[in-house]
Scaffold this motif. Structure first.
Motif, PDB file in Angstrom:
ATOM      1  N   ASN A 101       0.815  -2.019   6.408  1.00  0.00           N
ATOM      2  CA  ASN A 101       0.762  -1.458   5.052  1.00  0.00           C
ATOM      3  C   ASN A 101       2.152  -1.135   4.525  1.00  0.00           C
ATOM      4  O   ASN A 101       2.437  -1.331   3.343  1.00  0.00           O
ATOM      5  CB  ASN A 101      -0.100  -0.192   5.019  1.00  0.00           C
ATOM      6  CG  ASN A 101      -1.579  -0.513   5.017  1.00  0.00           C
ATOM      7  OD1 ASN A 101      -1.971  -1.632   4.646  1.00  0.00           O
ATOM      8  ND2 ASN A 101      -2.397   0.417   5.451  1.00  0.00           N
TER       9      ASN A 101
ATOM     10  N   ARG B 280       3.866   3.364  -4.911  1.00  0.00           N
ATOM     11  CA  ARG B 280       3.156   2.253  -5.547  1.00  0.00           C
ATOM     12  C   ARG B 280       1.891   1.904  -4.759  1.00  0.00           C
ATOM     13  O   ARG B 280       1.793   2.201  -3.567  1.00  0.00           O
ATOM     14  CB  ARG B 280       4.062   1.025  -5.618  1.00  0.00           C
ATOM     15  CG  ARG B 280       4.447   0.460  -4.272  1.00  0.00           C
ATOM     16  CD  ARG B 280       5.608  -0.489  -4.365  1.00  0.00           C
ATOM     17  NE  ARG B 280       6.846   0.218  -4.735  1.00  0.00           N
ATOM     18  CZ  ARG B 280       7.960  -0.402  -5.154  1.00  0.00           C
ATOM     19  NH1 ARG B 280       8.026  -1.724  -5.225  1.00  0.00           N
ATOM     20  NH2 ARG B 280       9.031   0.300  -5.471  1.00  0.00           N
ATOM     21  N   LEU B 281       0.964   1.296  -5.447  1.00  0.00           N
ATOM     22  CA  LEU B 281      -0.247   0.837  -4.765  1.00  0.00           C
ATOM     23  C   LEU B 281       0.030  -0.546  -4.197  1.00  0.00           C
ATOM     24  O   LEU B 281       0.853  -1.301  -4.711  1.00  0.00           O
ATOM     25  CB  LEU B 281      -1.409   0.804  -5.749  1.00  0.00           C
ATOM     26  CG  LEU B 281      -1.757   2.176  -6.310  1.00  0.00           C
ATOM     27  CD1 LEU B 281      -2.811   2.059  -7.410  1.00  0.00           C
ATOM     28  CD2 LEU B 281      -2.241   3.104  -5.201  1.00  0.00           C
ATOM     29  N   ILE B 282      -0.676  -0.858  -3.124  1.00  0.00           N
ATOM     30  CA  ILE B 282      -0.481  -2.161  -2.479  1.00  0.00           C
ATOM     31  C   ILE B 282      -1.399  -3.192  -3.140  1.00  0.00           C
ATOM     32  O   ILE B 282      -2.578  -2.909  -3.372  1.00  0.00           O
ATOM     33  CB  ILE B 282      -0.809  -2.045  -0.979  1.00  0.00           C
ATOM     34  CG1 ILE B 282       0.148  -1.034  -0.328  1.00  0.00           C
ATOM     35  CG2 ILE B 282      -0.729  -3.396  -0.294  1.00  0.00           C
ATOM     36  CD1 ILE B 282      -0.205  -0.688   1.096  1.00  0.00           C
ATOM     37  N   LYS B 283      -0.841  -4.364  -3.482  1.00  0.00           N
ATOM     38  CA  LYS B 283      -1.664  -5.403  -4.103  1.00  0.00           C
ATOM     39  C   LYS B 283      -2.033  -6.465  -3.065  1.00  0.00           C
ATOM     40  O   LYS B 283      -1.334  -6.648  -2.073  1.00  0.00           O
ATOM     41  CB  LYS B 283      -0.910  -6.051  -5.272  1.00  0.00           C
ATOM     42  CG  LYS B 283      -0.645  -5.070  -6.407  1.00  0.00           C
ATOM     43  CD  LYS B 283      -0.079  -5.805  -7.615  1.00  0.00           C
ATOM     44  CE  LYS B 283       1.024  -5.030  -8.301  1.00  0.00           C
ATOM     45  NZ  LYS B 283       2.313  -5.018  -7.631  1.00  0.00           N
ATOM     46  N   MET B 284      -3.112  -7.157  -3.336  1.00  0.00           N
ATOM     47  CA  MET B 284      -3.624  -8.169  -2.405  1.00  0.00           C
ATOM     48  C   MET B 284      -2.552  -9.164  -1.926  1.00  0.00           C
ATOM     49  O   MET B 284      -2.402  -9.370  -0.720  1.00  0.00           O
ATOM     50  CB  MET B 284      -4.782  -8.933  -3.062  1.00  0.00           C
ATOM     51  CG  MET B 284      -6.147  -8.686  -2.461  1.00  0.00           C
ATOM     52  SD  MET B 284      -6.185  -7.953  -0.843  1.00  0.00           S
ATOM     53  CE  MET B 284      -7.024  -9.231   0.038  1.00  0.00           C
TER      54      MET B 284
ATOM     55  N   ASP C 297       0.523  -8.900  -1.667  1.00  0.00           N
ATOM     56  CA  ASP C 297       1.510  -8.251  -0.808  1.00  0.00           C
ATOM     57  C   ASP C 297       0.999  -8.153   0.626  1.00  0.00           C
ATOM     58  O   ASP C 297       1.765  -8.233   1.583  1.00  0.00           O
ATOM     59  CB  ASP C 297       1.818  -6.834  -1.320  1.00  0.00           C
ATOM     60  CG  ASP C 297       2.371  -6.858  -2.738  1.00  0.00           C
ATOM     61  OD1 ASP C 297       3.053  -7.838  -3.075  1.00  0.00           O
ATOM     62  OD2 ASP C 297       2.117  -5.899  -3.493  1.00  0.00           O
TER      63      ASP C 297
END
Ligand SMILES: Cc1cc2nc3c(=O)[nH]c(=O)nc-3n(C[C@H](O)[C@H](O)[C@H](O)COP(=O)(O)OP(=O)(O)OC[C@H]3O[C@@H](n4cnc5c(N)ncnc54)[C@H](O)[C@@H]3O)c2cc1C
Ligand SMILES: Nc1ncnc2c1ncn2[C@@H]1O[C@H](COP(=O)(O)O)[C@@H](O)[C@H]1O
Lengths: 248, 313
Positions: A74, A184-188, A190
């Protein structure tokens, strides 16, 4: 500048932990584990420093069980360039974590260790300060604002009296408080990319650290719950009761 | 027999109440207690420390570098002085949390954070997981015991002491890699949050910095300190030093009166030691009602004026 970001795996902050039946630990089976929230903030700051051109590389490191790989993946998905996992089955207390981080910092020759101010499992709030002490380098704890200026950092710290700003010379240790940034949010995509980033896994023992003095944990218990009381229907009822109890 | 050293917390003039509470914890260990005051000029604070009951010696540790509480400056001096002691304590305020682990590293000792109960000279109870779990730990006996004391768990120290005051100097060369720049404190005439007998808090429900005036007004009426949830601080309604909770301040007033706070576990951690929790929230399902001693479902903008009117009668 090379930044080392320690990442601790901890029970997700949304979950209320429960003491196990033997009173010798907390139930972790089937419980959601996450990156310690303060470490996500530290990582976000490190990534932003790289994005601003202040740093070249961000390396995430964790000391923990083999499945900590999930949290490091992550961290890579968030934007760390590579990760190191020092595996151990034993519980890692701050003196040991600090010594392991000291060794890894030296190996990588990192200029900045940017970490959480506190792990929300042990709530110790010690590791960064211990690392800085062992390393004989500056510490800026509880940081809510960070600026880089020619080999020095200006860190604004959240202290009981308000906001304190100090200047520390690199290399240094900085610990992150909640208001430093919003991770930040994690994007697919990534997550897919992170699979190809290097994750170096080795046993903690390979660092050949001498075991520091540790606390012996005797027991865990559930604190007595605070019993909810009752409701009142009106302000006058409230005031009457407060007067009756002698608090106003 | 062991001996305990407490590092005093102060602002250059006044001894912080958390130091007295640390003394109460130290006296529970049942061995002689000394206090060290690190400052540029320690006179006033040393006098105050010497008047606390149960203290034998107060050390004035004066150097120009001690004017501001910088861990990198203070830790080597404290480690030097602590060499003669079996126990080293500081309050678990941001000052103690910053300085003491660095000293522990220099002493090669582990640290017990946030002691809430002294069981014996080496065994302590402390909260973990935001206070959702308590753990009992034993410090090793072959190195100094280093611990921060949770002020909310201990009573204030008694006055009536008459300790000897002595100067002590460490001749260590101190680092040049850390410099104090400034301290920004929001000026407030409200009592100190951590030692206040009454606290009035507001959360996101208050809605804006302007609206927070109503919280200050009711606090004034009740001679209470003002607190806030993280959401209220994050939104800029009030400054960070008013935050109560896991990452803010731990309060232990006889009355905690909160408006528009939902009752997240991280907030509850900070208010568990309050004698009486009173919550006003418009949502009857808000989790704060599960812990509040007295709950009132209602709109804070209607409740507060009524409360003010009732209190001025
Ligand atoms: C690692 C970590 C550490 C944290 N540390 C802290 C901490 O130290 N302190 C802290 O407080 N939080 C902390 N938090 C945040 C915490 O999880 C909550 O998000 C926060 O406490 C919510 O604040 P709140 O109750 O003001 O806001 P909300 O949860 O948004 O609640 C607002 C409440 O106001 C009520 N309301 C709205 N309008 C009115 C009205 N007109 N009249 C009456 N009621 C109204 C609503 O019904 C609602 O219940 C932390 C979180 C994390 C992850
Ligand atoms: N086992 C670990 N692995 C990686 N980082 C850690 C570990 N333990 C502590 N840390 C770091 O030290 C910080 C403070 O932890 P603590 O002193 O335990 O409250 C955490 O936020 C992490 O950044």
């Amino acid at each position: 500048m090379k930044i080392l970001v320690p990442i601790k795996r901890a029970i997700d902050y949304n979950i209320k932990p429960r003491v196990n039946r033997n009173g010798d630990g907390v139930v972790t089976e089937g419980v959601k584990m996450s990156i310690n929230p303060f470490d996500r903030i530290a990582l976000e700051e490190a990534i932003q420093l790289r994005e601003r051109g202040e740093a070249e590389e961000v390396i995430a490191v964790s000391i923990g069980v083999a499945s900590t790989e999930q949290q490091l993946r992550n961290a890579l998905a968030m934007g760390a360039d590579r990760a190191i996992l020092l595996t151990t089955e034993q519980a890692v207390q701050p003196p040991l974590a600090a010594r392991a981080l000291l060794a890894i910092r030296a190996e990588l020759d990192a200029d900045l260790v940017l970490m959480g101010k506190q792990a929300i499992d042990d709530d110790a709030n010690q590791t960064g300060q211990m690392l800085a002490g062992l390393w004989d380098r500056p510490q800026a704890t509880f940081t809510s604002r960070l600026e880089v200026e020619s080999g020095w950092l200006h860190a604004t710290r959240e202290v009981d009296a308000g906001l304190e700003t100090i200047a520390v010379e690199l290399p240094a240790v900085v610990t992150a408080d909640l208001r430093l940034n919003e991770p930040r949010l994690i994007k697919m995509p990534d997550i897919m990319k992170a699979k190809r980033k290097p994750l170096d896994e080795r046993p903690l023992e390979a660092l050949n650290l001498s075991m520091p003095a540790q606390l012996e944990v005797l027991s865990y218990e559930t604190p007595p719950a605070r019993q909810g009381g009752h409701r009142v229907e009106s302000v006058s009822e409230l005031v009457d009761e407060l007067k009756q109890r002698g608090v106003i | 027999m062991g001996r305990t050293l407490i590092i005093a917390e102060h602002d250059g003039l006044n001894l912080n109440a958390a130091t007295g509470k640390t003394l109460t914890a130290a006296l529970a260990i049942d061995q002689p207690v000394d206090i060290a005051v690190l400052a540029a000029d320690a006179d006033a604070v040393a006098q105050a420390a010497a008047s606390l009951k149960g203290v034998e010696t107060v050390f004035r540790v004066e150097r120009p570098e001690n004017e501001h509480p910088l861990a990198a400056m203070l830790a080597p001096q404290i480690a030097d002085l602590a060499a003669r002691y079996s126990h080293l304590l500081m309050p678990s305020t941001t000052y103690g949390k910053d300085v003491l682990p660095r000293v522990a590293a220099l002493l090669e000792a582990p640290q017990v954070s946030d002691v809430m109960d002294v069981i014996d000279a080496h065994t302590f109870r402390r909260p973990i997981y935001a206070g959702n779990v308590l753990t009992t730990v034993k410090a090793p006996t072959d190195c100094p015991v280093v611990a921060t004391i949770r002020p909310a768990s201990f009573a204030e120290a008694e006055a009536g002491g008459n300790a000897t005051i002595e100067a002590w100097q460490s001749d260590q060369t101190l680092p040049t890699h850390t410099r104090f720049e400034q301290l920004h404190s929001a000026q407030s005439d409200r009592p100190d949050l951590q030692s206040a007998k009454r606290v009035v808090s507001g959360g996101r429900g208050v809605g804006s910095a302007e609206n927070f005036d109503v919280i200050f007004r009711i606090a004034e009426r009740l001679d209470a300190a003002v607190g806030a949830s993280r959401a209220a601080v994050d939104a800029g309604y009030v400054s960070n030093e008013l935050q109560v909770g896991q990452t803010g301040k731990i309060v232990a007033p006889s009355l905690y009166l909160c408006f528009g706070i939902s009752g997240a576990i991280q907030h509850l951690t900070g208010i568990k030691d309050a004698n009486l929790i009173v919550a006003v929230n418009k949502d009857p399902e808000a989790p704060i009602f599960e812990v509040a001693d007295i709950g009132l479902v209602g709109d804070l903008f209607e409740v507060i004026p009524e409360l003010e009117a009732a209190l001025s009668q």
